[in-house]
Design a protein around this motif. Structure first.
Motif, PDB file in Angstrom:
ATOM      1  N   ALA A 135      -7.229  27.114  55.768  1.00  0.00           N
ATOM      2  CA  ALA A 135      -6.062  27.954  55.486  1.00  0.00           C
ATOM      3  C   ALA A 135      -5.082  27.233  54.564  1.00  0.00           C
ATOM      4  O   ALA A 135      -4.586  27.823  53.594  1.00  0.00           O
ATOM      5  CB  ALA A 135      -5.375  28.354  56.786  1.00  0.00           C
ATOM      6  N   VAL A 136      -4.812  25.970  54.834  1.00  0.00           N
ATOM      7  CA  VAL A 136      -3.887  25.206  53.988  1.00  0.00           C
ATOM      8  C   VAL A 136      -4.463  25.050  52.583  1.00  0.00           C
ATOM      9  O   VAL A 136      -3.765  25.232  51.585  1.00  0.00           O
ATOM     10  CB  VAL A 136      -3.582  23.833  54.623  1.00  0.00           C
ATOM     11  CG1 VAL A 136      -2.843  22.932  53.657  1.00  0.00           C
ATOM     12  CG2 VAL A 136      -2.780  24.014  55.897  1.00  0.00           C
ATOM     13  N   PHE A 137      -5.734  24.739  52.509  1.00  0.00           N
ATOM     14  CA  PHE A 137      -6.380  24.596  51.204  1.00  0.00           C
ATOM     15  C   PHE A 137      -6.332  25.914  50.434  1.00  0.00           C
ATOM     16  O   PHE A 137      -6.072  25.943  49.234  1.00  0.00           O
ATOM     17  CB  PHE A 137      -7.822  24.133  51.407  1.00  0.00           C
ATOM     18  CG  PHE A 137      -8.522  23.774  50.124  1.00  0.00           C
ATOM     19  CD1 PHE A 137      -8.155  22.638  49.424  1.00  0.00           C
ATOM     20  CD2 PHE A 137      -9.539  24.556  49.627  1.00  0.00           C
ATOM     21  CE1 PHE A 137      -8.796  22.302  48.242  1.00  0.00           C
ATOM     22  CE2 PHE A 137     -10.182  24.232  48.452  1.00  0.00           C
ATOM     23  CZ  PHE A 137      -9.810  23.092  47.755  1.00  0.00           C
ATOM     24  N   GLY A 138      -6.569  27.012  51.125  1.00  0.00           N
ATOM     25  CA  GLY A 138      -6.531  28.325  50.487  1.00  0.00           C
ATOM     26  C   GLY A 138      -5.146  28.673  49.976  1.00  0.00           C
ATOM     27  O   GLY A 138      -4.994  29.229  48.895  1.00  0.00           O
ATOM     28  N   VAL A 139      -4.134  28.342  50.753  1.00  0.00           N
ATOM     29  CA  VAL A 139      -2.761  28.622  50.323  1.00  0.00           C
ATOM     30  C   VAL A 139      -2.434  27.816  49.079  1.00  0.00           C
ATOM     31  O   VAL A 139      -1.777  28.303  48.161  1.00  0.00           O
ATOM     32  CB  VAL A 139      -1.766  28.312  51.460  1.00  0.00           C
ATOM     33  CG1 VAL A 139      -0.338  28.298  50.940  1.00  0.00           C
ATOM     34  CG2 VAL A 139      -1.907  29.324  52.576  1.00  0.00           C
ATOM     35  N   MET A 140      -2.897  26.586  49.028  1.00  0.00           N
ATOM     36  CA  MET A 140      -2.552  25.718  47.916  1.00  0.00           C
ATOM     37  C   MET A 140      -3.337  26.025  46.645  1.00  0.00           C
ATOM     38  O   MET A 140      -2.808  25.932  45.545  1.00  0.00           O
ATOM     39  CB  MET A 140      -2.750  24.259  48.310  1.00  0.00           C
ATOM     40  CG  MET A 140      -1.795  23.802  49.407  1.00  0.00           C
ATOM     41  SD  MET A 140      -2.100  22.143  49.945  1.00  0.00           S
ATOM     42  CE  MET A 140      -1.660  21.230  48.496  1.00  0.00           C
ATOM     43  N   LEU A 141      -4.614  26.389  46.776  1.00  0.00           N
ATOM     44  CA  LEU A 141      -5.457  26.475  45.583  1.00  0.00           C
ATOM     45  C   LEU A 141      -6.184  27.796  45.369  1.00  0.00           C
ATOM     46  O   LEU A 141      -6.597  28.083  44.250  1.00  0.00           O
ATOM     47  CB  LEU A 141      -6.511  25.362  45.624  1.00  0.00           C
ATOM     48  CG  LEU A 141      -5.973  23.936  45.609  1.00  0.00           C
ATOM     49  CD1 LEU A 141      -7.111  22.960  45.798  1.00  0.00           C
ATOM     50  CD2 LEU A 141      -5.246  23.644  44.331  1.00  0.00           C
TER      51      LEU A 141
ATOM     52  N   ALA B 108      -3.141  31.942  47.426  1.00  0.00           N
ATOM     53  CA  ALA B 108      -1.911  31.563  46.720  1.00  0.00           C
ATOM     54  C   ALA B 108      -1.230  32.774  46.108  1.00  0.00           C
ATOM     55  O   ALA B 108      -0.049  32.710  45.771  1.00  0.00           O
ATOM     56  CB  ALA B 108      -2.221  30.537  45.642  1.00  0.00           C
ATOM     57  N   HIS B 109      -1.936  33.881  45.997  1.00  0.00           N
ATOM     58  CA  HIS B 109      -1.382  35.077  45.374  1.00  0.00           C
ATOM     59  C   HIS B 109      -0.783  36.044  46.391  1.00  0.00           C
ATOM     60  O   HIS B 109      -0.271  37.085  46.008  1.00  0.00           O
ATOM     61  CB  HIS B 109      -2.453  35.796  44.557  1.00  0.00           C
ATOM     62  CG  HIS B 109      -3.013  34.940  43.474  1.00  0.00           C
ATOM     63  ND1 HIS B 109      -2.307  34.628  42.336  1.00  0.00           N
ATOM     64  CD2 HIS B 109      -4.200  34.301  43.366  1.00  0.00           C
ATOM     65  CE1 HIS B 109      -3.040  33.843  41.575  1.00  0.00           C
ATOM     66  NE2 HIS B 109      -4.198  33.629  42.175  1.00  0.00           N
ATOM     67  N   ILE B 110      -0.869  35.712  47.674  1.00  0.00           N
ATOM     68  CA  ILE B 110      -0.242  36.532  48.708  1.00  0.00           C
ATOM     69  C   ILE B 110       0.781  35.664  49.435  1.00  0.00           C
ATOM     70  O   ILE B 110       0.730  34.433  49.352  1.00  0.00           O
ATOM     71  CB  ILE B 110      -1.296  37.114  49.691  1.00  0.00           C
ATOM     72  CG1 ILE B 110      -2.050  36.015  50.422  1.00  0.00           C
ATOM     73  CG2 ILE B 110      -2.241  38.046  48.983  1.00  0.00           C
ATOM     74  CD1 ILE B 110      -2.981  36.531  51.498  1.00  0.00           C
ATOM     75  N   PRO B 111       1.704  36.285  50.156  1.00  0.00           N
ATOM     76  CA  PRO B 111       2.725  35.496  50.851  1.00  0.00           C
ATOM     77  C   PRO B 111       2.113  34.528  51.866  1.00  0.00           C
ATOM     78  O   PRO B 111       1.083  34.839  52.484  1.00  0.00           O
ATOM     79  CB  PRO B 111       3.568  36.553  51.569  1.00  0.00           C
ATOM     80  CG  PRO B 111       3.297  37.823  50.850  1.00  0.00           C
ATOM     81  CD  PRO B 111       1.906  37.715  50.317  1.00  0.00           C
ATOM     82  N   PRO B 112       2.738  33.365  52.059  1.00  0.00           N
ATOM     83  CA  PRO B 112       2.219  32.388  53.024  1.00  0.00           C
ATOM     84  C   PRO B 112       2.102  32.948  54.441  1.00  0.00           C
ATOM     85  O   PRO B 112       1.195  32.583  55.178  1.00  0.00           O
ATOM     86  CB  PRO B 112       3.224  31.245  52.969  1.00  0.00           C
ATOM     87  CG  PRO B 112       3.871  31.366  51.641  1.00  0.00           C
ATOM     88  CD  PRO B 112       3.880  32.827  51.317  1.00  0.00           C
ATOM     89  N   THR B 113       3.002  33.848  54.819  1.00  0.00           N
ATOM     90  CA  THR B 113       2.911  34.418  56.168  1.00  0.00           C
ATOM     91  C   THR B 113       1.642  35.251  56.325  1.00  0.00           C
ATOM     92  O   THR B 113       1.014  35.232  57.387  1.00  0.00           O
ATOM     93  CB  THR B 113       4.149  35.282  56.478  1.00  0.00           C
ATOM     94  OG1 THR B 113       4.320  36.243  55.454  1.00  0.00           O
ATOM     95  CG2 THR B 113       5.402  34.440  56.586  1.00  0.00           C
ATOM     96  N   ALA B 114       1.246  35.948  55.275  1.00  0.00           N
ATOM     97  CA  ALA B 114       0.012  36.734  55.338  1.00  0.00           C
ATOM     98  C   ALA B 114      -1.194  35.807  55.461  1.00  0.00           C
ATOM     99  O   ALA B 114      -2.137  36.103  56.208  1.00  0.00           O
ATOM    100  CB  ALA B 114      -0.119  37.618  54.112  1.00  0.00           C
ATOM    101  N   SER B 115      -1.171  34.689  54.756  1.00  0.00           N
ATOM    102  CA  SER B 115      -2.257  33.714  54.869  1.00  0.00           C
ATOM    103  C   SER B 115      -2.315  33.131  56.273  1.00  0.00           C
ATOM    104  O   SER B 115      -3.393  32.936  56.836  1.00  0.00           O
ATOM    105  CB  SER B 115      -2.068  32.587  53.862  1.00  0.00           C
ATOM    106  OG  SER B 115      -2.169  33.070  52.562  1.00  0.00           O
ATOM    107  N   LEU B 116      -1.133  32.855  56.836  1.00  0.00           N
ATOM    108  CA  LEU B 116      -1.075  32.305  58.185  1.00  0.00           C
ATOM    109  C   LEU B 116      -1.615  33.299  59.202  1.00  0.00           C
ATOM    110  O   LEU B 116      -2.398  32.937  60.089  1.00  0.00           O
ATOM    111  CB  LEU B 116       0.360  31.915  58.533  1.00  0.00           C
ATOM    112  CG  LEU B 116       0.576  31.260  59.887  1.00  0.00           C
ATOM    113  CD1 LEU B 116      -0.199  29.944  59.951  1.00  0.00           C
ATOM    114  CD2 LEU B 116       2.049  31.027  60.124  1.00  0.00           C
TER     115      LEU B 116
END
Length: 54
Positions: A9-15, A19-27
């Motif tokens: 998840a962290v890797f996806g948010v960063m790279l 990265a194109h959606i809000p961090p809360t949605a990724s979480l």
């Protein structure tokens, strides 16, 4: 296993695409995927335990 979910998840948010959606949605997506993996792991352990008792 939880460490792997968090790391991805962290890797996806960063790279990644995340990265194109809000961090809360990724979480939220990471939590849902992690929960799904936990449910599958519990089901497999129960199934293996039931087969071992036969």
């Amino acid at each position: 296993m939880l460490f792997l979910v968090v790391a991805v998840a962290v890797f996806g948010v960063m790279l990644g695409t995340a990265a194109h959606i809000p961090p809360t949605a990724s979480l939220v997506a990471g939590v849902v995927i992690g929960g799904w993996l936990v449910v599958l792991a519990v089901r497999e352990r129960r199934r293996a335990g039931a087969e071992a008792r036969r």
